[in-house]
Design an enzyme around this catalytic site. Structure first.
Site, PDB file in Angstrom:
ATOM      1  CG  ASP A  76      -6.510  -8.898   1.801  1.00 24.18           C
ATOM      2  OD1 ASP A  76      -7.358  -7.892   1.219  1.00 24.18           O
ATOM      3  OD2 ASP A  76      -6.748 -10.117   1.919  1.00 24.18           O
ATOM      4  CB  SER A  77      -7.202  -4.808   5.693  1.00 24.88           C
ATOM      5  OG  SER A  77      -7.851  -3.707   4.799  1.00 24.88           O
ATOM      6  CG  HIS A 101      -6.532  -2.469  10.958  1.00 22.98           C
ATOM      7  ND1 HIS A 101      -7.208  -1.327  11.233  1.00 22.98           N
ATOM      8  CD2 HIS A 101      -7.165  -2.958   9.612  1.00 22.98           C
ATOM      9  CE1 HIS A 101      -8.283  -1.252  10.174  1.00 22.98           C
ATOM     10  NE2 HIS A 101      -8.014  -2.168   9.288  1.00 22.98           N
ATOM     11  NE  ARG A 102      -5.663   0.340   5.467  1.00 22.18           N
ATOM     12  CZ  ARG A 102      -6.762   0.258   5.851  1.00 22.18           C
ATOM     13  NH1 ARG A 102      -7.099   1.301   6.667  1.00 22.18           N
ATOM     14  NH2 ARG A 102      -7.690  -0.665   5.704  1.00 22.18           N
ATOM     15  CG  PHE A 136     -13.725   2.763   5.021  1.00 22.09           C
ATOM     16  CD1 PHE A 136     -12.616   2.996   5.733  1.00 22.09           C
ATOM     17  CD2 PHE A 136     -13.608   1.360   4.564  1.00 22.09           C
ATOM     18  CE1 PHE A 136     -11.414   2.615   5.712  1.00 22.09           C
ATOM     19  CE2 PHE A 136     -12.674   0.631   4.611  1.00 22.09           C
ATOM     20  CZ  PHE A 136     -11.510   1.155   5.226  1.00 22.09           C
ATOM     21  N   GLY A 175      -6.830   8.104   0.057  1.00 20.58           N
ATOM     22  CA  GLY A 175      -6.931   8.032   1.602  1.00 20.58           C
ATOM     23  C   GLY A 175      -5.886   7.192   2.034  1.00 20.58           C
ATOM     24  CB  THR A 194      -3.605   1.331  -2.556  1.00 23.23           C
ATOM     25  OG1 THR A 194      -4.856   1.660  -2.212  1.00 23.23           O
ATOM     26  CG2 THR A 194      -2.576   2.497  -2.163  1.00 23.23           C
ATOM     27  NE  ARG A 195      -5.965   1.060 -10.145  1.00 17.90           N
ATOM     28  CZ  ARG A 195      -5.084   1.045 -11.305  1.00 17.90           C
ATOM     29  NH1 ARG A 195      -4.806   2.378 -11.487  1.00 17.90           N
ATOM     30  NH2 ARG A 195      -4.552   0.240 -12.008  1.00 17.90           N
ATOM     31  CG  ASN A 196      -8.313   4.151  -0.563  1.00 18.93           C
ATOM     32  OD1 ASN A 196      -7.930   5.274  -0.122  1.00 18.93           O
ATOM     33  ND2 ASN A 196      -9.365   3.624  -0.149  1.00 18.93           N
TER      34      ASN A 196
HETATM   35  P1  IMP Z   1      -9.207  -3.766   2.025  1.00 17.96           P
HETATM   36  O1  IMP Z   1      -8.480  -4.471   2.091  1.00 17.96           O
HETATM   37  O2  IMP Z   1      -8.798  -2.397   2.067  1.00 17.96           O
HETATM   38  O3  IMP Z   1     -10.024  -3.687   0.404  1.00 17.96           O
HETATM   39  O4  IMP Z   1     -10.452  -3.990   2.743  1.00 17.96           O
HETATM   40  C1  IMP Z   1     -11.381  -5.069   2.673  1.00 17.96           C
HETATM   41  C2  IMP Z   1     -12.672  -4.894   3.561  1.00 17.96           C
HETATM   42  O5  IMP Z   1     -12.328  -4.990   4.976  1.00 17.96           O
HETATM   43  C3  IMP Z   1     -13.255  -3.351   3.220  1.00 17.96           C
HETATM   44  O6  IMP Z   1     -14.180  -3.337   2.251  1.00 17.96           O
HETATM   45  C4  IMP Z   1     -13.714  -3.024   4.616  1.00 17.96           C
HETATM   46  O7  IMP Z   1     -15.256  -3.953   4.802  1.00 17.96           O
HETATM   47  C5  IMP Z   1     -13.098  -4.048   5.740  1.00 17.96           C
HETATM   48  N1  IMP Z   1     -12.083  -3.103   6.255  1.00 17.96           N
HETATM   49  C6  IMP Z   1     -10.531  -2.990   6.162  1.00 17.96           C
HETATM   50  N2  IMP Z   1     -10.079  -1.723   6.917  1.00 17.96           N
HETATM   51  C7  IMP Z   1     -11.088  -1.353   7.400  1.00 17.96           C
HETATM   52  C8  IMP Z   1     -11.408  -0.454   8.439  1.00 17.96           C
HETATM   53  O8  IMP Z   1     -10.135   0.384   8.716  1.00 17.96           O
HETATM   54  N3  IMP Z   1     -12.469   0.192   8.964  1.00 17.96           N
HETATM   55  C9  IMP Z   1     -13.536  -0.467   8.441  1.00 17.96           C
HETATM   56  N4  IMP Z   1     -13.608  -1.590   7.509  1.00 17.96           N
HETATM   57  C10 IMP Z   1     -12.483  -1.971   7.197  1.00 17.96           C
END
Ligand code: IMP
Length: 202
Positions: free
Chosen positions: A70-71, A181-182, A153, A11, A7-9
């Site tokens: 992936d979320s 969840h994360r 977010f 946070g 991840t490049r994020n």
């Molecule tokens: P990513 O897998 O982290 O890129 O998340 C994919 C998308 O799922 C994000 O762009 C958000 O729209 C949504 N999402 C994932 N985790 C969260 C969270 O903790 N809060 C709110 N939206 C989330």
């Protein structure tokens, strides 16, 4: 041992380092520590497929153990939508705000009590010896009738937590990082790696 967290994020990087801080054998590195690592296209039909694809690709390119996530959000009344399309729901170029408006509009005729939903985070770990593992963390809740709160977010402002009645965007980040969840998936991933390290050390 180095573990490449895909991840490049910033946070997410901070959260991973926090959750793995008791695993002294593991040093977290990220794509920012490498030149020219490509971003992997997330085109799988499930969170598992996407997370595994990213972890496999990065393990192959670097030779390091790799971990990717992936979320997204699953709404029961919409048969699990937006699911793997969470980031792209409401179309390319749409903002978090647009996606929340879009989802609320889609659900305008679904009454409270029938708006159950969950955030899902799948983490895949791929090790150089070919071992692959996925873990799934979830956070159950309900889609609010309207957006509230300024923290977080994505879908946080419309995701109601069951006990407090607050949205995920109304609680501070430190609190979210205990129940999200994360956070749950990261704890399972850390447990898996802890067991592997103990086994290898025997
Ligand atoms: P990513 O897998 O982290 O890129 O998340 C994919 C998308 O799922 C994000 O762009 C958000 O729209 C949504 N999402 C994932 N985790 C969260 C969270 O903790 N809060 C709110 N939206 C989330």
């Amino acid at each position: 041992m180095k573990l490449l967290a895909a991840t490049r994020n910033r946070g997410k990087q901070r959260e991973i380092r926090e959750k793995f801080s008791s695993l002294r054998e593991i040093e977290i590195v990220t794509p920012d520590d490498f030149d020219g690592l490509p971003d992997v296209v997330e085109d799988g039909a499930t969170f598992e497929e996407n997370a595994l694809k990213k972890a496999r690709e990065l393990a192959r390119l670097t030779g390091l153990p790799a971990m990717a996530d992936d979320s997204g959000l699953e709404v029961d009344a919409l048969d699990g939508e937006p699911g793997v399309f969470s980031a792209r729901y409401a179309g390319e170029g749409a903002s978090d705000f647009d996606r929340n408006v879009f989802l609320l509009e889609k659900m305008k005729n679904i009454p409270p009590g029938k708006r159950s939903a969950r955030f899902v985070c799948v983490i895949a770990i791929v090790l150089p010896d070919g071992v692959e593992k996925t873990v799934r963390g979830t956070c159950e809740g309900e889609i609010a009738m309207k957006a509230r709160g300024a923290h977080g977010f994505g879908y946080d402002p419309i995701f109601l937590l069951p006990d407090s009645g607050k949205t995920m965007a109304e609680i501070p980040l430190e609190e979210k990082n205990l129940l999200s969840h994360r956070a749950r998936a990261l704890e399972m991933a850390a447990d898996f790696l802890r067991e592997r390290i103990q086994k290898d050390g025997r």
